[in-house]
Enzyme design. Structure first.
Site, PDB file in Angstrom:
ATOM      1  N   MET A   1       0.844  -1.197   0.000  1.00  0.00           N
ATOM      2  CA  MET A   1       0.000   0.000   0.000  1.00  0.00           C
ATOM      3  C   MET A   1       0.871   1.236   0.000  1.00  0.00           C
ATOM      4  O   MET A   1       1.840   1.331   0.727  1.00  0.00           O
ATOM      5  CB  MET A   1      -0.851   0.016   1.259  1.00  0.00           C
ATOM      6  CG  MET A   1      -1.562   1.328   1.458  1.00  0.00           C
ATOM      7  SD  MET A   1      -3.050   1.386   0.540  1.00  0.00           S
ATOM      8  CE  MET A   1      -3.957   0.138   1.400  1.00  0.00           C
ATOM      9  N   CYS A   2       0.486   2.166  -0.818  1.00  0.00           N
ATOM     10  CA  CYS A   2       1.264   3.385  -0.892  1.00  0.00           C
ATOM     11  C   CYS A   2       0.332   4.561  -1.055  1.00  0.00           C
ATOM     12  O   CYS A   2      -0.836   4.409  -1.385  1.00  0.00           O
ATOM     13  CB  CYS A   2       2.199   3.345  -2.087  1.00  0.00           C
ATOM     14  SG  CYS A   2       3.284   1.924  -2.080  1.00  0.00           S
TER      15      CYS A   2
END
Ligand SMILES: *[C@@H]1O[C@H](CO)[C@@H](O)[C@H](O)[C@H]1NC(C)=O
Ligand SMILES: *[C@@H]1O[C@H](CO)[C@@H](O)[C@H](O)[C@H]1NC(C)=O
Ligand SMILES: *[C@@H]1O[C@H](CO)[C@@H](O)[C@H](O)[C@H]1NC(C)=O
Ligand SMILES: *[C@@H]1O[C@H](CO)[C@@H](O)[C@H](O)[C@H]1NC(C)=O
Ligand SMILES: *[C@@H]1O[C@H](CO)[C@@H](O)[C@H](O)[C@H]1NC(C)=O
Ligand SMILES: *[C@@H]1O[C@H](CO)[C@@H](O)[C@H](O)[C@H]1NC(C)=O
Ligand SMILES: *[C@@H]1O[C@H](CO)[C@@H](O)[C@H](O)[C@H]1NC(C)=O
Ligand SMILES: *[C@@H]1O[C@H](CO)[C@@H](O)[C@H](O)[C@H]1NC(C)=O
Length: 611
Positions: A1-2
């Site tokens: 996740m970014c």
């Protein structure tokens, strides 16, 4: 996740990302942050890429990822399959390599279409130059856009901030991949998106049903479909629209009321058993992929502290979360704990100080609990329906695997804390969605995913913070298997035909209704939401089934809706939880009770406005 963001501008003034947005992006990706700027002089444009990485697997890969040709990739996704990513590799680099080695539009689209797993991405392609971006077929990762006509500035971001009047963010519709010709934009000053839509195999471009959706673009921009007819092939097959010929099944006569034995009767049918076992196989594999791709897999020197869970489940004790827990149990070694996150909002105190016993009885009743667990509990304002079913579910899981430590995390939320966190954080994450329902679910999921609560220890309880970076959620089960009460309404008024149309429509709009929002909410804790019921293979399998095998709404509540999942639960050895009727999270957690009870779920929620 970014957290990823890109600001594209024709104005020469210095590019800045709003401070609040930057802060929110940073929370999604606490492990590494970097900005890169690209400029061109004639015609002039500039582009700021801001990436914030949450370290999930492989070695930490800095983003924005750049190759030697000047291409820039920001990737907020997980490749579960469809593209080979070895255990010691990171998917960002693998993709970056593919995009630069095979750089025609056809190649780029085919790489993206082959990926199984959630994603949103932004890619700056030096030859062109072009700016590509988009979301996966279901829209499991958030991406927002905004165009400022005056400053000729276009912004993409995973999460925004709700900044009073001028924030006009919209979710990028998950209908395909978009490309901006940067030279053309810089020369003409008008912003055009080329859209490469998702279509089902064999379908023609002209029949793309969601045309109205891809026209939902920012003001003062335009979208065109490429005349060359390039598109992305959908990772799932279309829904089986066939409806049963016989209106009444013989087996119905045997089903009088909801009980586990009745499920056994249904499982006796050979065809059903085959279908149920197939669903177990495909769902189990979906869960396996989501619990095994973890940061520590390759970090030999630093295994996680063995007393900490790597996986958490949003857990109400209802059937969706119980099936996920039972399947996760198959794939996570028994000596590793699993965190079950159970959220409750404080019930209003009983008006008169009646005897505790009476209060307790009433609560148990209103919770339509099928177990008598409530009777063994002291009265507590946090004993909401989901807490009670959650505890009962925990007991079933303990029976299923007594060796495992199941951390049942009781997350109690008071009104004061709710109000504070909503104003400080949650309203920015829910934005641009804005209804009462978005508020309730957004808040409930935020507190649940944060994972701060109490767990049982000895005869007492102690404070506990879940450290799991992966959060499994049951979203998608109700939409695909007719779990909501509106499905019953639809079935009553227009039969199987109406029901199957409703299901197709709901799967189609799940990104705009739920997924972008839930990704922004869960991502805010530096955790990653994973949705096993929306695994491509699971959806494809369920889509192939005729509606009557998924749900049978002529059967009573607690049996008919999500029938196939109840049979799965039974087959997995679960008990009473297999027969709990659907209870929406806003009611189960009692958050809806805490606020104005006269509002409708679809009303605009004034509490989400910042002051
Ligand atoms: C990136 O840019 C933003 C806003 O323009 C700035 O606030 C932030 O400090 C920069 N981050 C890094 C890592 O340079
Ligand atoms: C990533 O950041 C989080 C939050 O600051 C921290 O708890 C975690 O240890 C970091 N992970 C790595 C691999 O550095
Ligand atoms: C990411 O993976 C690539 C390909 O396996 C590897 O070459 C690279 O070193 C990794 N990146 C980092 C920062 O470790
Ligand atoms: C687009 O323009 C219309 C009319 O001026 C306005 O009502 C609407 O809010 C705008 N939408 C966005 C997303 O800017
Ligand atoms: C931008 O769109 C709005 C609403 O659609 C319209 O009123 C306005 O004239 C447009 N502005 C420009 C510069 O085209
Ligand atoms: C369609 O895509 C092809 C291949 O990228 C490109 O050459 C062509 O200019 C595009 N057509 C339009 C109308 O943008
Ligand atoms: C949280 O709620 C449970 C009831 O579900 C109760 O037993 C516990 O005491 C509560 N804890 C706090 C700190 O309020
Ligand atoms: C839909 O279901 C029916 C009944 O099981 C089956 O015969 C048919 O092949 C299915 N159609 C598709 C497109 O999967």
């Amino acid at each position: 996740m970014c957290g990823i963001s890109c600001v594209l501008s024709l104005s020469p003034s210095q590019l800045v990302l709003d401070k609040n947005i930057h802060k929110n992006l940073r929370k999604r990706g606490p492990n590494y942050s970097e900005n890169i700027t690209k400029t061109a002089s004639s015609p002039y444009y500039q582009c700021l890429f801001s990436a914030h990485v949450l370290h999930m697997r492989g070695c930490l890969t800095p983003q924005p990822a750049q190759d030697s040709n000047g291409n820039v990739l920001m990737w907020n996704g997980e490749v579960f399959s469809g593209l080979t990513v070895r255990l010691d590799e990171n998917d960002t680099d693998v993709l970056c390599y593919h995009f630069s080695a095979y750089n025609s539009p056809t190649d780029i689209l085919s790489v993206l279409a082959n990926i199984r797993g959630p994603w949103a991405f932004i890619y700056y392609q030096q030859t062109g130059p072009y700016l590509w971006f988009g979301r996966d077929f279901f829209g499991r990762r958030s991406l927002l856009w905004h165009y400022d006509t005056e400053k000729k500035t276009f912004t993409l971001t995973s999460v925004a901030a709700c900044l009073a009047a001028h924030s006009q963010w919209q979710e990028v519709p998950a209908v395909g991949v978009y490309r901006i010709d940067l030279r053309a934009f810089a020369e003409s000053g008008s912003l055009t998106f080329e859209v490469y839509p998702w279509i089902h195999a064999g379908e023609s471009l002209s029949s793309v049903s969601h045309k109205s959706k891809w026209e939902a673009i920012p003001n003062n921009t335009s979208a065109v479909m490429n005349i060359s007819g390039l598109s992305l092939t959908s990772p799932v097959c279309p829904m089986n629209m066939s409806i049963p010929l016989l209106s009444k099944d013989v087996e119905h006569s045997k089903i009088s009321q909801a009980s586990v034995e009745e499920l056994e009767v249904l499982l006796e049918s050979g065809r059903r058993k085959i279908v149920v076992n197939s669903l177990i196989n495909v769902l189990s594999e979906a869960v396996r992929r989501r619990v095994q791709c973890l940061p520590f897999d390759t970090q030999i020197p630093s295994p996680p502290k063995s007393n900490e869970a790597a996986i958490a489940i949003l857990f109400s004790g209802g059937i969706d979360s119980m099936v996920l827990a039972a399947l996760a149990d198959r794939h996570i070694p028994s000596d590793k704990p699993i965190d079950l996150l159970n959220v409750a909002f404080k019930l209003p105190e009983p008006k008169i100080q009646e005897s505790a016993k009476k209060g307790r009885k009433q609560k148990a009743k209103s919770a339509d609990s099928q177990t008598d667990v409530a009777d063994s509990l002291e009265y507590s304002p946090f004993n909401v329906p989901d807490r009670i079913t959650g505890r009962a579910g925990l007991q079933e899981l303990i029976v299923l695997n007594p060796e495992r430590r199941w951390n049942f995390v009781e997350i109690n939320v008071t009104q004061k804390e709710l109000h504070e966190m909503r104003q400080k954080h949650i309203c920015h994450l829910v934005h641009p969605l804005d209804t009462v329902l978005d508020d309730s679910i957004g808040c409930a999921v935020w507190f649940a995913a944060r994972g701060i609560g109490l767990i049982a220890e000895g005869n007492g309880k102690r404070g506990f913070t879940s450290s799991a970076k992966v959060v499994l959620t049951g979203i998608g089960a109700d939409e695909q298997l007719a779990g909501y009460s509106r499905h019953r309404v639809r079935f009553k008024t227009s039969g199987h035909e109406g029901l199957v149309q409703e299901l197709a429509m709901e799967l189609d709009r799940i990104s705009t209704r739920n997924l972008g929002r839930d990704d922004r909410i869960i991502g805010d804790h530096g955790k990653e939401a994973r949705f096993p019921y929306l695994d491509e293979d699971v959806v494809c399998f369920l889509n192939s089934l005729p509606v009557a095998e998924k749900a049978d709404l002529s059967l009573s509540r607690g049996v008919g809706e999500k029938l196939i999942l109840r049979l799965v639960a039974k087959q997995l050895g679960l008990g009473a939880s297999a027969l709990l009727p659907k209870r929406a999270m806003q009611f189960g957690s009692r958050i809806a009770k805490m606020e104005n009870s006269h509002e409708k779920a679809s009303d605009k929620c004034t509490r989400l406005l910042t002051t």
